[in-house]
Design an enzyme around this catalytic site. Structure first.
Site, PDB file in Angstrom:
ATOM      1  N   GLU A  50       0.819  -1.213   0.000  1.00  9.80           N
ATOM      2  CA  GLU A  50       0.000   0.000   0.000  1.00  9.80           C
ATOM      3  C   GLU A  50       0.852   1.262   0.000  1.00  9.80           C
ATOM      4  O   GLU A  50       0.466   2.287  -0.554  1.00  9.80           O
ATOM      5  CB  GLU A  50      -0.955   0.011   1.196  1.00  9.80           C
ATOM      6  CG  GLU A  50      -2.125  -0.960   1.075  1.00  9.80           C
ATOM      7  CD  GLU A  50      -1.763  -2.371   1.487  1.00  9.80           C
ATOM      8  OE1 GLU A  50      -0.581  -2.651   1.801  1.00  9.80           O
ATOM      9  OE2 GLU A  50      -2.685  -3.226   1.491  1.00  9.80           O
ATOM     10  N   PHE A 112     -11.509  -8.291  13.116  1.00  4.99           N
ATOM     11  CA  PHE A 112     -10.404  -8.666  12.239  1.00  4.99           C
ATOM     12  C   PHE A 112     -10.081  -7.506  11.293  1.00  4.99           C
ATOM     13  O   PHE A 112     -10.962  -6.944  10.658  1.00  4.99           O
ATOM     14  CB  PHE A 112     -10.778  -9.911  11.440  1.00  4.99           C
ATOM     15  CG  PHE A 112      -9.716 -10.328  10.455  1.00  4.99           C
ATOM     16  CD1 PHE A 112      -8.469 -10.745  10.900  1.00  4.99           C
ATOM     17  CD2 PHE A 112      -9.942 -10.269   9.092  1.00  4.99           C
ATOM     18  CE1 PHE A 112      -7.476 -11.098  10.006  1.00  4.99           C
ATOM     19  CE2 PHE A 112      -8.957 -10.627   8.181  1.00  4.99           C
ATOM     20  CZ  PHE A 112      -7.725 -11.045   8.645  1.00  4.99           C
ATOM     21  N   GLN A 113      -8.830  -7.169  11.206  1.00  5.06           N
ATOM     22  CA  GLN A 113      -8.337  -6.064  10.370  1.00  5.06           C
ATOM     23  C   GLN A 113      -9.010  -4.740  10.701  1.00  5.06           C
ATOM     24  O   GLN A 113      -9.212  -3.899   9.829  1.00  5.06           O
ATOM     25  CB  GLN A 113      -8.452  -6.407   8.867  1.00  5.06           C
ATOM     26  CG  GLN A 113      -7.521  -7.557   8.490  1.00  5.06           C
ATOM     27  CD  GLN A 113      -7.349  -7.753   7.004  1.00  5.06           C
ATOM     28  OE1 GLN A 113      -8.250  -7.476   6.211  1.00  5.06           O
ATOM     29  NE2 GLN A 113      -6.191  -8.277   6.609  1.00  5.06           N
ATOM     30  N   LYS A 162     -17.527  -1.105   5.468  1.00  3.98           N
ATOM     31  CA  LYS A 162     -17.999  -2.001   4.407  1.00  3.98           C
ATOM     32  C   LYS A 162     -19.521  -1.925   4.240  1.00  3.98           C
ATOM     33  O   LYS A 162     -20.022  -1.930   3.116  1.00  3.98           O
ATOM     34  CB  LYS A 162     -17.583  -3.438   4.762  1.00  3.98           C
ATOM     35  CG  LYS A 162     -17.744  -4.427   3.645  1.00  3.98           C
ATOM     36  CD  LYS A 162     -17.146  -5.777   4.037  1.00  3.98           C
ATOM     37  CE  LYS A 162     -17.197  -6.749   2.858  1.00  3.98           C
ATOM     38  NZ  LYS A 162     -16.614  -8.060   3.241  1.00  3.98           N
ATOM     39  N   MET A 472      24.059   8.364   3.562  1.00  9.80           N
ATOM     40  CA  MET A 472      23.980   9.608   4.324  1.00  9.80           C
ATOM     41  C   MET A 472      24.244   9.358   5.805  1.00  9.80           C
ATOM     42  O   MET A 472      24.877  10.179   6.480  1.00  9.80           O
ATOM     43  CB  MET A 472      22.606  10.264   4.117  1.00  9.80           C
ATOM     44  CG  MET A 472      22.507  11.664   4.675  1.00  9.80           C
ATOM     45  SD  MET A 472      23.641  12.827   3.868  1.00  9.80           S
ATOM     46  CE  MET A 472      22.552  13.597   2.672  1.00  9.80           C
TER      47      MET A 472
END
Lengths: 558, 103
Positions: A50, A112-113, A162, A472
């Site tokens: 993502e 969940f999630q 959802k 760096m």
């Protein structure tokens, strides 16, 4: 007409002119994905992570100036987006980010999630929504685009449960698409005071920031510089707003600016700051920055006026509109004495670019890439960078000639930005060659997007400067931590040519090339993705460097 | 917030009272309190109630009057759900009247 929430989102995106989105589906976003599939009007770029989707959207937005869209599912999908969204916030990039969420009835149950996307997104967005009712989408989606593109642009996050995506609604007509608000009216009194200061100044410097790019004001800024005889410095975000070969250009200021640039600023009696925010990497120790200069500061964000430095004249407004009204008040000046002094400092303290003639060294490679581009199209090319030494070398050495040519992660400094952003830019502007300068450290942070790039067959050329180290950090440990090099050099050498080929990307290696310039020219000037690998010296430094916390004239090296 | 300090040394710093008119929805308190927290600006007291038909709320903040306050006010004013910001002196009575509850 009856729509589900998901169908409505797709219709409203279409109305906003969105033709391409980047994202990754998942459970809580499936109704939205189904609506995208059913409608078939919006192209979806399937990223591999993502964060990659977020940076692909950023590449589209940075290349075009229009809000771009990324989509993810709930939970880890949303949290993976956070870095790319925070990056957009700090660089004022318009994005609309849409995530699925668990159904409303399950919010707060540790489903969940499930993650508190609304709460997580507050500090990294310009604004955010949790849509609790399908009817709210009619207002939220256009408003998100309006906000993303209005005033100081930024990312707006819309979290849609959802069941809201699946709920249906009956409406007669779709709402109007969101359009940016008009800019605030310019205070003419302040404007006249600014003109008086500029006309009376003896040693003024023009200091341009990313706001010039956003406002599309680069031609006007160059006109101001030419009319008033203003040596002009640019922040990292503004590179290209004045062509690098312009006689008034001083290049980038600050931590890795040229010595002459920081010395000239030190001697200025007036700073004209347009669309810049006095970032610490640009100005060093704020109290000691330009100690003798009065300040004229123009910004679209009123909160920036006086945030770091109190301006003598602060103008809240769109910099293009401000310049339109300011230019007629500015006297034409040759400014001989000051510009003579500027040339003197420039020739006494130039930017040193060792190894420029060697295409297998850091500066030399950047120069060779710029020279290898077909001169007819060289200005059209888009250059993205990752973050680190290579980014600063590109900022110092690449001959940028136009705004939106240089796409780089300025404020957040996100390693992993360069390649997916290049992909997004190539998708948005398919006729341009997009060159991504990267380092091995940055490249490995979103290397999975090579697969997306192969899917898209995008015209992106990755120039990989490989020093087998976090360069760096290596430099700063070397210079400021008694060379106690720790957790910085990679023990094993990764074979990036084979990795790229494994993802289906053409690759070549300058290390073993008989004629590296010919190899570069060949790779850059035919269409399609390609990785160009080059080993560079881990001991190479970005110089000069202002030590963290020091003032800009306390440079080391260079 | 640092309530202890405000109770024990109420006169040690000059105070100001901010009155924010905001859209009343879940999350607006997070926006406001989060802004003060992440910009490291202490809020001594906070009070929030819906007004009118409940579409808007007023948030009262008791804050320190220091040189950073104008910047905080500018940042608060940028929040999309904040409709207006008014700044009052410490003599504003909203928190004073509450003191009885914190005795």
């Amino acid at each position: 007409m009856k729509y589900t929430g998901a169908q409505l989102v797709v219709r409203l995106l279409e109305q906003q002119g969105i033709t391409t989105v980047a994202g990754i589906p998942g459970g809580a976003a499936l109704p939205l994905y189904d609506a995208l599939a059913e409608r078939g009007t919006i192209r979806h770029v399937l990223a591999r992570h993502e964060q990659g989707a977020g940076f692909i959207a950023q590449g589209m937005a940075r290349a075009t100036g229009k809000a771009a869209v990324c989509i993810a599912s709930s939970g880890p999908g949303a949290t993976n987006l956070v870095t790319a969204i925070a990056d957009a916030k700090l660089d004022s990039i318009p994005l609309v980010c849409i995530t699925g969420q668990v159904p409303l009835s399950m919010i707060g149950t540790d489903a969940f999630q499930e993650v508190d996307t609304y709460g997580i997104s507050i500090p990294v967005t310009k604004h955010n929504y949790l849509v609790r009712n399908v009817a709210d989408l009619l207002q939220v989606i256009p408003e998100a685009f309006r906000l993303a593109e209005s005033g100081r642009p930024g990312p707006v996050w819309i979290d849609i449960p959802k069941d809201v995506q699946m709920a249906s609604i009956e409406i007669d007509t779709l709402p109007q698409p969101g359009r940016p608000d008009a800019a605030p009216a310019v205070d003419m009194d302040e404007l006249r005071r600014a003109a008086e200061l500029i006309n009376a100044a003896k040693s003024p410097v023009l200091y341009l920031g990313g706001g010039i790019v956003t406002a599309g004001a680069s031609a006007q800024a160059v006109m101001l510089a030419e009319q008033a005889g203003l040596p002009t410095t640019m922040t990292l975000m503004a590179l290209g707003t004045m062509p690098s070969d312009h006689p008034l250009s001083l290049g980038m200021l600050g931590m890795h600016g040229a010595r002459f640039t920081n010395y000239i600023l030190e001697e200025s009696d007036l700073l004209i700051v347009l669309g810049a925010r006095f970032d610490d990497r640009a100005i060093g120790k704020a109290e000691q920055f330009c100690p003798n200069a009065a300040i004229v500061h123009v910004d679209i964000d009123a909160a920036e006026l006086g945030k770091i430095k109190r301006p003598h004249v602060g103008i809240h407004g769109d910099v293009s509109q401000v310049l339109e009204r300011l230019l007629p008040l500015i006297q034409v000046q040759l400014r001989k004495p000051w510009l003579t002094r500027v040339s003197e400092l420039r020739s006494r303290h130039p930017l040193l670019m060792p190894g420029l003639e060697n295409p297998r060294s850091h500066y030399g490679l950047i120069d060779a890439v710029a020279s290898a581009l077909d001169p007819k199209h060289a200005d059209d090319a888009i250059i993205t960078t990752d973050v680190g030494q290579h980014q600063m070398w590109v900022a110092q050495a690449y001959p940028f000639t136009r705004p939106r040519q240089c796409l780089t992660s300025g404020g957040l400094g996100t390693m992993g930005f360069g390649m997916p952003a290049a992909l997004g830019a190539a998708i948005a502007e398919p006729d341009r060659t997009v060159i991504c300068f990267s380092g091995d450290g940055s490249f490995m942070m979103n290397i999975q997007e090579l697969a997306t790039m192969a899917d898209e067959n995008a015209n992106v050329k990755i120039i990989l400067m490989n020093n087998q180290s976090l360069g760096m950090v290596h430099q700063q440990q070397d210079m400021f931590y008694k060379r106690r090099l720790f957790a910085v050099d990679y023990q094993r050498r990764s074979d990036f040519v084979r990795i790229a080929q494994g993802f289906g990307i053409e690759a070549c290696d300058l290390d073993t090339a008989e004629d590296p310039r010919a190899m570069l020219a060949d790779a850059l000037n035919h269409h399609g993705p390609c990785l160009i690998h080059c080993s560079i010296d881990v001991e190479a430094k970005v110089l000069p460097i202002v030590p963290p916390g020091a003032s800009n004239i306390e440079m080391i090296g260079g | 917030m640092n309530m202890r300090e405000s109770q024990f040394n109420p006169e040690q710093f000059s105070k100001a009272v901010l009155e924010l008119t905001v859209r009343n929805h879940p999350g607006v308190m997070s926006h406001v309190s989060g802004l003060f927290a992440r910009r490291a600006f202490n809020v001594e007291g906070i009070l929030c109630m819906p007004v009118g038909d409940g579409a808007q709320s007023i948030i009262w903040l008791l804050v320190r009057e220091d040189e950073r306050l104008p910047q905080m006010v500018s940042q608060v004013a940028k929040l999309e759900d904040v409709l207006s910001v008014a700044r009052h002196g410490a003599d504003h009575r909203v928190f004073e009247r509450l003191e009885a509850f914190f005795a």
